[in-house]
Design an enzyme around this catalytic site. Structure first.
Site, PDB file in Angstrom:
ATOM      1  N   ASP A   1       0.857  -1.184   0.000  1.00 50.95           N
ATOM      2  CA  ASP A   1       0.000   0.000   0.000  1.00 50.95           C
ATOM      3  C   ASP A   1       0.897   1.238   0.000  1.00 50.95           C
ATOM      4  O   ASP A   1       1.684   1.444   0.931  1.00 50.95           O
ATOM      5  CB  ASP A   1      -0.904  -0.020   1.240  1.00 50.95           C
ATOM      6  CG  ASP A   1      -2.022   1.010   1.168  1.00 50.95           C
ATOM      7  OD1 ASP A   1      -2.176   1.639   0.109  1.00 50.95           O
ATOM      8  OD2 ASP A   1      -2.727   1.170   2.179  1.00 50.95           O
TER       9      ASP A   1
ATOM     10  N   ASP B   1      -2.735   2.405  -6.233  1.00 50.85           N
ATOM     11  CA  ASP B   1      -1.701   2.476  -5.207  1.00 50.85           C
ATOM     12  C   ASP B   1      -1.644   1.281  -4.257  1.00 50.85           C
ATOM     13  O   ASP B   1      -0.967   1.344  -3.233  1.00 50.85           O
ATOM     14  CB  ASP B   1      -1.862   3.762  -4.389  1.00 50.85           C
ATOM     15  CG  ASP B   1      -3.177   3.818  -3.628  1.00 50.85           C
ATOM     16  OD1 ASP B   1      -4.114   3.100  -4.015  1.00 50.85           O
ATOM     17  OD2 ASP B   1      -3.262   4.591  -2.651  1.00 50.85           O
ATOM     18  N   GLU B   2      -2.342   0.194  -4.564  1.00 47.04           N
ATOM     19  CA  GLU B   2      -2.221  -0.977  -3.702  1.00 47.04           C
ATOM     20  C   GLU B   2      -2.482  -2.257  -4.482  1.00 47.04           C
ATOM     21  O   GLU B   2      -3.192  -2.259  -5.489  1.00 47.04           O
ATOM     22  CB  GLU B   2      -3.140  -0.889  -2.481  1.00 47.04           C
ATOM     23  CG  GLU B   2      -4.618  -0.847  -2.785  1.00 47.04           C
ATOM     24  CD  GLU B   2      -5.474  -0.883  -1.528  1.00 47.04           C
ATOM     25  OE1 GLU B   2      -5.153  -1.653  -0.598  1.00 47.04           O
ATOM     26  OE2 GLU B   2      -6.472  -0.142  -1.481  1.00 47.04           O
TER      27      GLU B   2
END
Length: 355
Positions: free
Chosen positions: A8, A103-104
Site C-alpha cells: 500500500d 496504489d495498492e
C-alpha cells in the site's frame, strides 16, 4: 501455506506531488478540490493528517483546520504513470499480482525463490526498489492470507511493514478495534458496539449460531475474519463484472455542487483504473445513500465505451439530476462501471461486426 504480501503506497497522490515539487516536502499537502469552492479532499500528506484532515472532507473545512496547507488539484495521468512503474517492480518478484487500485495490490510470493523464499525479505526488497525507482515510500503487510496481509499493512505506516505469522492471527485480531476490520462499516461497527463487541476478541467470543441470529447472512464472514480465516486466492487474471468506489462523509452534505465534484472525482479515478487494466465500460452507475440511510442507484448504458473523462463529465450530472440529492442531505456517494470488456475483446468484437 500461502505467503501473501499487501503493498500500500503511503499517501500516494500527495507523495507524488511532494516528490515532483520539492517546495512541498515536509509541508501539509491536500490533493483535491478548491478550498474556496465546494471541493472535497481526495487525499492528503501525513503532515496534513496531523491537523485532522482526511479524505472526503470538504476542502473548505480542511482549510479551516490548516490554512497553511498547500492545496493542489489532482494530476491523474502522473499518478497512473507512477503506478505503472510500481507494478513493474512487482513483476520482478511474482506473476501472481492482484491490483486493487493505482496504489495498492496483493502479491502471492509462495513459490518465489528470491530472498531465500522469505516473504518478509521480499517485501523489504520491493519497498526499497520502489523508493529507488520512484522516490515514493510504500508500506507492506505480510501474512498467510489476504485479509491479514491487508490489516498488517496498516500497522507500521508510513514506510514500514508488519508480519502476522501462522499461530499469531487470533491474538493479533483480539486487540484490534472492531472498526479496523475490513468489511465492518460504520453502521455495522455501531451495531456491534451496541452489542458489546468492541474488539476482535469480543467478536471471537460469539459462536456462529449467535452471530447468525445477530447478523444473518454476514455471520459466517464475521466468524471467519475474527479468527483470521480467509481462503481467497490472489487472482491476477479475472473477468471483472464491475469496478467501483464510494466514500462515506464524516458529516452529511447537502450541496449538490459538492456532491457533483465528489462523484466526478471518484469516476475519473475509476477511469484511470480501467485504463490501467485495459478495460472498457459501457454502463455507469451512481449510488447515493441519504441521511436517513435510504439508498438509491441511477444507471446509464451507452452504445460506445465510456473510456474518457469527457463522457464521464457529461453523464454524472445527468444521473445526479435524476435523484433527490440536494433536496435531501447525503451521507454516502459512489460510482461504479459495469458491462466491462477488455480492449482486445472490444477490438475483436468490432471486427466481427464489420464483417
Amino acid at each position: 501455506m500461502r505467503k501473501i504480501i499487501h503493498i500500500d503506497m503511503d499517501a500516494f497522490f500527495a507523495a507524488v506531488e511532494q516528490r515532483d515539487f520539492p517546495e512541498l516536502k515536509g509541508r501539509p499537502v491536500v490533493v483535491g478540490g478548491d478550498p474556496q469552492s465546494r471541493g472535497v479532499v481526495a487525499t492528503c500528506s501525513y503532515e496534513a493528517r496531523r491537523f485532522g484532515i482526511h479524505s472526503a472532507m470538504p476542502a473548505s473545512h480542511a482549510y479551516r483546520l490548516c490554512p497553511q496547507a498547500a492545496f493542489v488539484r489532482p494530476r491523474f495521468e502522473v499518478y497512473k504513470e507512477a503506478s505503472k512503474n510500481i507494478h513493474c517492480v512487482f513483476n520482478e518478484y511474482t506473476d501472481l499480482i492482484e491490483p486493487l487500485s493505482l496504489d495498492e495490490a496483493y502479491l502471492d510470493v509462495s513459490d518465489s525463490d528470491q530472498c531465500q523464499g522469505s516473504a518478509t525479505l521480499i517485501a523489504e526488497q520491493i519497498r526499497k526498489q520502489i523508493y529507488n525507482q520512484t522516490g515514493l515510500t510504500a508500506s507492506a503487510g505480510i501474512s498467510y492470507n489476504k485479509f491479514l496481509a491487508k490489516l498488517a499493512s496498516d500497522q507500521n505506516k508510513p514506510d514500514g511493514q508488519f508480519v502476522v505469522k501462522p499461530g499469531e492471527a487470533e491474538a493479533f485480531l483480539a486487540v484490534l478495534p472492531i472498526g479496523k476490520f475490513y468489511g465492518v462499516g460504520k453502521v455495522t461497527e455501531a451495531k456491534m458496539q451496541r452489542l458489546g463487541i468492541y474488539t476482535g476478541g469480543d467478536l471471537q467470543k460469539k459462536n456462529l449460531l449467535e452471530l447468525q441470529q445477530l447478523f444473518g447472512n454476514s455471520a459466517e464472514y464475521y466468524y471467519d475474519i475474527s479468527r483470521g480465516i480467509d481462503h481467497r486466492p490472489v487472482i491476477n487474471e479475472r473477468t471483472r463484472k464491475s469496478i467501483g468506489s464510494e466514500t462515506t462523509f464524516a458529516e452529511d452534505i447537502a450541496d449538490r455542487s459538492q456532491m457533483l465534484e465528489q462523484l466526478l472525482q471518484l469516476a475519473c479515478e475509476l477511469i484511470d483504473d480501467l485504463q490501467a487494466r485495459e478495460l472498457l465500460a459501457y454502463t455507469i452507475t451512481i449510488k447515493i445513500k441519504y441521511v436517513d440511510f435510504t439508498q438509491i442507484t441511477r444507471s446509464h448504458t451507452t452504445t460506445h465505451a465510456i473510456s474518457d473523462y469527457s463522457k464521464v463529465m457529461a453523464l454524472i450530472p445527468f444521473l445526479l439530476h435524476k435523484t433527490e440529492a440536494g433536496e435531501r442531505s447525503v451521507r454516502l456517494l459512489g460510482v461504479s462501471f459495469s458491462s466491462l470488456l477488455g480492449v482486445d475483446e472490444q477490438t475483436a468484437y468490432s471486427q466481427m461486426e464489420l464483417f
